[in-house]
Design a protein around this motif. Structure first.
Motif, PDB file in Angstrom:
ATOM      1  N   ARG A  37      -0.691  10.860 -11.542  1.00  0.00           N
ATOM      2  CA  ARG A  37       0.424   9.980 -11.132  1.00  0.00           C
ATOM      3  C   ARG A  37       0.956  10.314  -9.739  1.00  0.00           C
ATOM      4  O   ARG A  37       2.098  10.016  -9.430  1.00  0.00           O
ATOM      5  CB  ARG A  37       1.550  10.008 -12.149  1.00  0.00           C
ATOM      6  N   GLN A  38       0.131  10.926  -8.913  1.00  0.00           N
ATOM      7  CA  GLN A  38       0.541  11.210  -7.542  1.00  0.00           C
ATOM      8  C   GLN A  38       0.144  10.046  -6.654  1.00  0.00           C
ATOM      9  O   GLN A  38      -0.964   9.523  -6.769  1.00  0.00           O
ATOM     10  CB  GLN A  38      -0.124  12.486  -7.034  1.00  0.00           C
ATOM     11  N   GLY A  39       1.066   9.649  -5.810  1.00  0.00           N
ATOM     12  CA  GLY A  39       0.799   8.536  -4.921  1.00  0.00           C
ATOM     13  C   GLY A  39       1.996   8.253  -4.041  1.00  0.00           C
ATOM     14  O   GLY A  39       2.959   9.014  -4.013  1.00  0.00           O
ATOM     15  N   THR A  40       1.925   7.144  -3.354  1.00  0.00           N
ATOM     16  CA  THR A  40       3.004   6.775  -2.448  1.00  0.00           C
ATOM     17  C   THR A  40       3.687   5.506  -2.933  1.00  0.00           C
ATOM     18  O   THR A  40       3.032   4.591  -3.416  1.00  0.00           O
ATOM     19  CB  THR A  40       2.460   6.538  -1.028  1.00  0.00           C
ATOM     20  N   GLU A  41       5.010   5.477  -2.797  1.00  0.00           N
ATOM     21  CA  GLU A  41       5.778   4.285  -3.150  1.00  0.00           C
ATOM     22  C   GLU A  41       6.003   3.453  -1.901  1.00  0.00           C
ATOM     23  O   GLU A  41       6.248   3.988  -0.826  1.00  0.00           O
ATOM     24  CB  GLU A  41       7.136   4.661  -3.750  1.00  0.00           C
ATOM     25  N   GLN A  42       5.911   2.146  -2.088  1.00  0.00           N
ATOM     26  CA  GLN A  42       6.134   1.227  -0.982  1.00  0.00           C
ATOM     27  C   GLN A  42       6.940   0.047  -1.479  1.00  0.00           C
ATOM     28  O   GLN A  42       6.833  -0.330  -2.650  1.00  0.00           O
ATOM     29  CB  GLN A  42       4.816   0.756  -0.400  1.00  0.00           C
ATOM     30  N   GLN A  43       7.720  -0.535  -0.588  1.00  0.00           N
ATOM     31  CA  GLN A  43       8.511  -1.713  -0.919  1.00  0.00           C
ATOM     32  C   GLN A  43       7.988  -2.889  -0.102  1.00  0.00           C
ATOM     33  O   GLN A  43       7.844  -2.788   1.112  1.00  0.00           O
ATOM     34  CB  GLN A  43       9.983  -1.473  -0.601  1.00  0.00           C
ATOM     35  N   VAL A  44       7.680  -3.980  -0.810  1.00  0.00           N
ATOM     36  CA  VAL A  44       7.178  -5.182  -0.153  1.00  0.00           C
ATOM     37  C   VAL A  44       7.839  -6.400  -0.797  1.00  0.00           C
ATOM     38  O   VAL A  44       8.429  -6.302  -1.872  1.00  0.00           O
ATOM     39  CB  VAL A  44       5.642  -5.307  -0.268  1.00  0.00           C
ATOM     40  N   SER A  45       7.699  -7.542  -0.148  1.00  0.00           N
ATOM     41  CA  SER A  45       8.211  -8.772  -0.741  1.00  0.00           C
ATOM     42  C   SER A  45       7.294  -9.180  -1.891  1.00  0.00           C
ATOM     43  O   SER A  45       6.152  -8.716  -1.993  1.00  0.00           O
ATOM     44  CB  SER A  45       8.264  -9.890   0.301  1.00  0.00           C
ATOM     45  N   LYS A  46       7.796 -10.037  -2.761  1.00  0.00           N
ATOM     46  CA  LYS A  46       6.963 -10.493  -3.881  1.00  0.00           C
ATOM     47  C   LYS A  46       5.718 -11.199  -3.371  1.00  0.00           C
ATOM     48  O   LYS A  46       4.627 -11.027  -3.915  1.00  0.00           O
ATOM     49  CB  LYS A  46       7.761 -11.440  -4.781  1.00  0.00           C
ATOM     50  N   LYS A  47       5.874 -11.971  -2.323  1.00  0.00           N
ATOM     51  CA  LYS A  47       4.742 -12.707  -1.760  1.00  0.00           C
ATOM     52  C   LYS A  47       3.667 -11.742  -1.265  1.00  0.00           C
ATOM     53  O   LYS A  47       2.474 -11.927  -1.516  1.00  0.00           O
ATOM     54  CB  LYS A  47       5.229 -13.600  -0.629  1.00  0.00           C
ATOM     55  N   GLU A  48       4.085 -10.683  -0.572  1.00  0.00           N
ATOM     56  CA  GLU A  48       3.132  -9.685  -0.085  1.00  0.00           C
ATOM     57  C   GLU A  48       2.430  -8.984  -1.249  1.00  0.00           C
ATOM     58  O   GLU A  48       1.226  -8.723  -1.187  1.00  0.00           O
ATOM     59  CB  GLU A  48       3.841  -8.641   0.774  1.00  0.00           C
ATOM     60  N   PHE A  49       3.177  -8.663  -2.313  1.00  0.00           N
ATOM     61  CA  PHE A  49       2.573  -7.986  -3.456  1.00  0.00           C
ATOM     62  C   PHE A  49       1.547  -8.889  -4.136  1.00  0.00           C
ATOM     63  O   PHE A  49       0.473  -8.429  -4.517  1.00  0.00           O
ATOM     64  CB  PHE A  49       3.642  -7.549  -4.459  1.00  0.00           C
ATOM     65  N   CYS A  50       1.869 -10.167  -4.264  1.00  0.00           N
ATOM     66  CA  CYS A  50       0.924 -11.098  -4.878  1.00  0.00           C
ATOM     67  C   CYS A  50      -0.359 -11.194  -4.061  1.00  0.00           C
ATOM     68  O   CYS A  50      -1.450 -11.282  -4.623  1.00  0.00           O
ATOM     69  CB  CYS A  50       1.565 -12.467  -5.054  1.00  0.00           C
ATOM     70  N   ARG A  51      -0.234 -11.163  -2.750  1.00  0.00           N
ATOM     71  CA  ARG A  51      -1.429 -11.151  -1.893  1.00  0.00           C
ATOM     72  C   ARG A  51      -2.215  -9.855  -2.076  1.00  0.00           C
ATOM     73  O   ARG A  51      -3.439  -9.852  -2.075  1.00  0.00           O
ATOM     74  CB  ARG A  51      -1.031 -11.297  -0.432  1.00  0.00           C
ATOM     75  N   LEU A  52      -1.485  -8.757  -2.240  1.00  0.00           N
ATOM     76  CA  LEU A  52      -2.112  -7.445  -2.408  1.00  0.00           C
ATOM     77  C   LEU A  52      -2.940  -7.369  -3.688  1.00  0.00           C
ATOM     78  O   LEU A  52      -4.024  -6.791  -3.700  1.00  0.00           O
ATOM     79  CB  LEU A  52      -1.029  -6.361  -2.408  1.00  0.00           C
ATOM     80  N   ILE A  53      -2.436  -7.938  -4.774  1.00  0.00           N
ATOM     81  CA  ILE A  53      -3.132  -7.825  -6.059  1.00  0.00           C
ATOM     82  C   ILE A  53      -4.119  -8.960  -6.309  1.00  0.00           C
ATOM     83  O   ILE A  53      -4.709  -9.034  -7.385  1.00  0.00           O
ATOM     84  CB  ILE A  53      -2.136  -7.723  -7.238  1.00  0.00           C
ATOM     85  N   LYS A  54      -4.318  -9.803  -5.315  1.00  0.00           N
ATOM     86  CA  LYS A  54      -5.289 -10.881  -5.477  1.00  0.00           C
ATOM     87  C   LYS A  54      -6.669 -10.263  -5.713  1.00  0.00           C
ATOM     88  O   LYS A  54      -7.142  -9.442  -4.939  1.00  0.00           O
ATOM     89  CB  LYS A  54      -5.318 -11.767  -4.239  1.00  0.00           C
ATOM     90  N   GLY A  55      -7.275 -10.597  -6.817  1.00  0.00           N
ATOM     91  CA  GLY A  55      -8.568 -10.033  -7.178  1.00  0.00           C
ATOM     92  C   GLY A  55      -8.457  -8.764  -8.007  1.00  0.00           C
ATOM     93  O   GLY A  55      -9.458  -8.231  -8.456  1.00  0.00           O
TER      94      GLY A  55
END
Length: 72
Positions: A37-55
């Motif tokens: 569970r090690q990683g980095t947290e980031q804050q993005v807009s919902k639109k950006e997150f939806c683009r990120l998880i595409k696929g």
């Protein structure tokens, strides 16, 4: 698709877990290994997150436990 807190998405060799979601933004944690569970947290807009998880693939709770090395 409805985004919810604690959802885990798998994209290639990266896991993305929604830490906090709001009406306007999403805080997610990007991890290489679910067991540590090690990683980095980031804050993005919902639109950006939806683009990120595409696929990407939304993991079921059982699949997430298995990927973390826990019992199903």
């Amino acid at each position: 698709m409805k985004l919810e807190q604690n959802q885990i998405w798998k994209q290639d060799d990266l896991y993305l877990r929604i830490v906090h979601w709001d009406r306007t933004f999403i805080v997610y944690k990007a991890m290489k290994d679910l067991a540590t569970r090690q990683g980095t947290e980031q804050q993005v807009s919902k639109k950006e997150f939806c683009r990120l998880i595409k696929g990407a693939v939304l993991l079921t709770p059982a699949e997430a436990r298995e990927a973390a090395g826990l019992e199903p």
